[in-house]
Design a protein around this motif. Structure first.
Motif, mmCIF file in Angstrom:
data_model
loop_
_atom_site.group_PDB
_atom_site.id
_atom_site.type_symbol
_atom_site.label_atom_id
_atom_site.label_comp_id
_atom_site.label_asym_id
_atom_site.label_seq_id
_atom_site.Cartn_x
_atom_site.Cartn_y
_atom_site.Cartn_z
ATOM 1 N N LEU A 225 10.248 13.853 -4.625
ATOM 2 C CA LEU A 225 9.021 13.306 -4.029
ATOM 3 C C LEU A 225 9.364 11.948 -3.437
ATOM 4 N N THR A 226 9.073 11.758 -2.152
ATOM 5 C CA THR A 226 9.324 10.473 -1.502
ATOM 6 C C THR A 226 7.991 9.801 -1.231
ATOM 7 N N LEU A 227 7.855 8.576 -1.744
ATOM 8 C CA LEU A 227 6.639 7.782 -1.553
ATOM 9 C C LEU A 227 6.906 6.763 -0.453
ATOM 10 N N SER B 29 0.846 -1.196 0.000
ATOM 11 C CA SER B 29 0.000 0.000 0.000
ATOM 12 C C SER B 29 0.872 1.232 0.000
ATOM 13 N N LEU B 30 0.523 2.195 -0.840
ATOM 14 C CA LEU B 30 1.124 3.527 -0.784
ATOM 15 C C LEU B 30 0.389 4.244 0.337
ATOM 16 N N THR B 31 1.105 4.622 1.398
ATOM 17 C CA THR B 31 0.447 5.178 2.580
ATOM 18 C C THR B 31 0.617 6.686 2.739
ATOM 19 N N SER B 32 1.653 7.261 2.124
ATOM 20 C CA SER B 32 1.850 8.706 2.213
ATOM 21 C C SER B 32 2.940 9.138 1.247
ATOM 22 N N ALA B 33 3.085 10.447 1.124
ATOM 23 C CA ALA B 33 4.131 11.028 0.288
ATOM 24 C C ALA B 33 4.622 12.297 0.953
ATOM 25 N N THR B 34 5.896 12.633 0.729
ATOM 26 C CA THR B 34 6.477 13.842 1.284
ATOM 27 C C THR B 34 7.358 14.512 0.235
ATOM 28 N N SER B 35 7.513 15.813 0.364
ATOM 29 C CA SER B 35 8.386 16.580 -0.514
ATOM 30 C C SER B 35 8.842 17.821 0.226
ATOM 31 N N ASP B 36 10.123 18.176 0.063
ATOM 32 C CA ASP B 36 10.627 19.357 0.760
ATOM 33 C C ASP B 36 10.117 20.660 0.146
ATOM 34 N N ILE B 37 9.450 20.580 -1.007
ATOM 35 C CA ILE B 37 8.911 21.789 -1.642
ATOM 36 C C ILE B 37 7.520 22.161 -1.095
ATOM 37 N N ALA B 38 6.887 21.218 -0.371
ATOM 38 C CA ALA B 38 5.513 21.429 0.092
ATOM 39 C C ALA B 38 5.383 21.235 1.599
ATOM 40 N N PHE C 46 5.533 3.419 1.744
ATOM 41 C CA PHE C 46 4.704 2.228 1.586
ATOM 42 C C PHE C 46 4.565 1.485 2.908
ATOM 43 N N ARG C 47 3.525 0.669 3.003
ATOM 44 C CA ARG C 47 3.293 -0.123 4.208
ATOM 45 C C ARG C 47 4.444 -1.091 4.430
ATOM 46 N N ALA C 48 4.897 -1.803 3.391
ATOM 47 C CA ALA C 48 5.918 -2.833 3.550
ATOM 48 C C ALA C 48 7.252 -2.473 2.895
ATOM 49 N N ALA C 49 7.228 -1.953 1.698
ATOM 50 C CA ALA C 49 8.461 -1.650 0.965
ATOM 51 C C ALA C 49 9.142 -0.411 1.527
ATOM 52 N N ASP C 50 10.427 -0.299 1.251
ATOM 53 C CA ASP C 50 11.180 0.885 1.652
ATOM 54 C C ASP C 50 10.670 2.101 0.882
ATOM 55 N N PRO C 51 10.833 3.300 1.447
ATOM 56 C CA PRO C 51 10.423 4.513 0.724
ATOM 57 C C PRO C 51 11.174 4.642 -0.601
ATOM 58 N N VAL C 52 10.509 5.240 -1.585
ATOM 59 C CA VAL C 52 11.103 5.467 -2.903
ATOM 60 C C VAL C 52 11.095 6.971 -3.154
ATOM 61 N N THR C 53 12.273 7.536 -3.442
ATOM 62 C CA THR C 53 12.372 8.962 -3.761
ATOM 63 C C THR C 53 12.556 9.107 -5.263
ATOM 64 N N VAL C 54 11.754 9.973 -5.854
ATOM 65 C CA VAL C 54 11.747 10.185 -7.296
ATOM 66 C C VAL C 54 12.029 11.661 -7.567
ATOM 67 N N GLU C 55 12.858 11.937 -8.557
ATOM 68 C CA GLU C 55 13.076 13.305 -9.029
ATOM 69 C C GLU C 55 12.030 13.560 -10.101
ATOM 70 N N VAL C 56 11.029 14.373 -9.775
ATOM 71 C CA VAL C 56 9.869 14.572 -10.644
ATOM 72 C C VAL C 56 10.068 15.837 -11.488
ATOM 73 N N PRO C 57 10.096 15.684 -12.826
ATOM 74 C CA PRO C 57 10.246 16.868 -13.673
ATOM 75 C C PRO C 57 8.963 17.693 -13.734
ATOM 76 N N VAL C 58 9.136 19.012 -13.774
ATOM 77 C CA VAL C 58 8.004 19.922 -13.934
ATOM 78 C C VAL C 58 7.841 20.158 -15.437
ATOM 79 N N LYS C 59 6.678 19.799 -15.972
ATOM 80 C CA LYS C 59 6.374 19.909 -17.403
ATOM 81 C C LYS C 59 5.466 21.111 -17.644
ATOM 82 N N GLU C 60 5.207 21.411 -18.927
ATOM 83 C CA GLU C 60 4.266 22.498 -19.236
ATOM 84 C C GLU C 60 2.896 22.125 -18.671
#
Length: 183
Positions: free
Chosen positions: A141-143, A79-88, A145-159
């Motif tokens: 953006l860091t996602l 389960s994806l349980t939360s997300a965090t980002s230092d921009i928000a 999960f209930r069981a898996a380790d957190p995953v941090t993604v570099e998310v590009p800002v598009k038009e």
């Protein structure tokens, strides 16, 4: 008196033998489901990957939406349980059904399947933005999960009008994979 001692020894020996047999059986059952060398343990764990992430350049100063696909190649759901980002100040999970957006506490990520966050459907909201991200930037953006380790993604800002697949990217193939999802 020697008969009593012999009986006691037999009872203790029988109990010890039963305990040893129980421990041996428990050990056999546990070795395949742990982190040992067997493939069974690895197959029963989620294997999470994130692809196709993007944020349309926000029109508002205080919030933005984010989209991506979570793939689980493992043999166990997560389960994806939360997300965090230092921009928000906060990042919340949302679903959209029939044009109505609703905050969610979590989203299931099926074993051997995927969870799609797409425009008009599931998405994350970057709320209380500390600064408005601009096209061409990347936002962490860091996602969680209930069981898996957190995953941090570099998310590009598009038009602001970006839609995956228009640029010939691989995201277009995800449309058919998600038709079974009802979230």
């Amino acid at each position: 008196m020697s008969h009593r001692t012999t009986g006691r020894r037999r009872a203790l020996a029988g109990g010890a033998l039963a305990l040893a047999a129980a421990l041996t059986l428990a050990g056999c059952g546990g070795s395949g489901s742990g982190t040992g060398s067997g493939d069974t343990g690895a197959a029963k764990k989620p294997e999470i990957a994130v692809a196709g992430a993007y944020i349309p350049e926000p029109t508002m100063d205080d919030m933005a939406a984010g989209f991506f696909t979570v793939t689980n190649k493992g043999g166990a759901a997560d389960s994806l349980t939360s997300a965090t980002s230092d921009i928000a100040g906060s990042v919340t999970l949302h679903s959209t059904k029939g044009g109505v957006m609703k905050e969610q506490k979590s989203f299931e990520v099926p074993a051997g399947g995927e969870l799609r966050f797409a425009s008009g459907g599931n998405h994350v909201m970057f709320e209380k933005l500390k600064r408005k991200p601009k096209r061409g930037e990347k936002v962490a953006l860091t996602l969680h999960f209930r069981a898996a380790d957190p995953v941090t993604v570099e998310v590009p800002v598009k038009e602001a009008t970006y839609s995956p697949g228009e640029d010939g990217g691989s995201d277009a193939s995800h449309d058919t994979h998600m038709s079974h999802q009802s979230h």
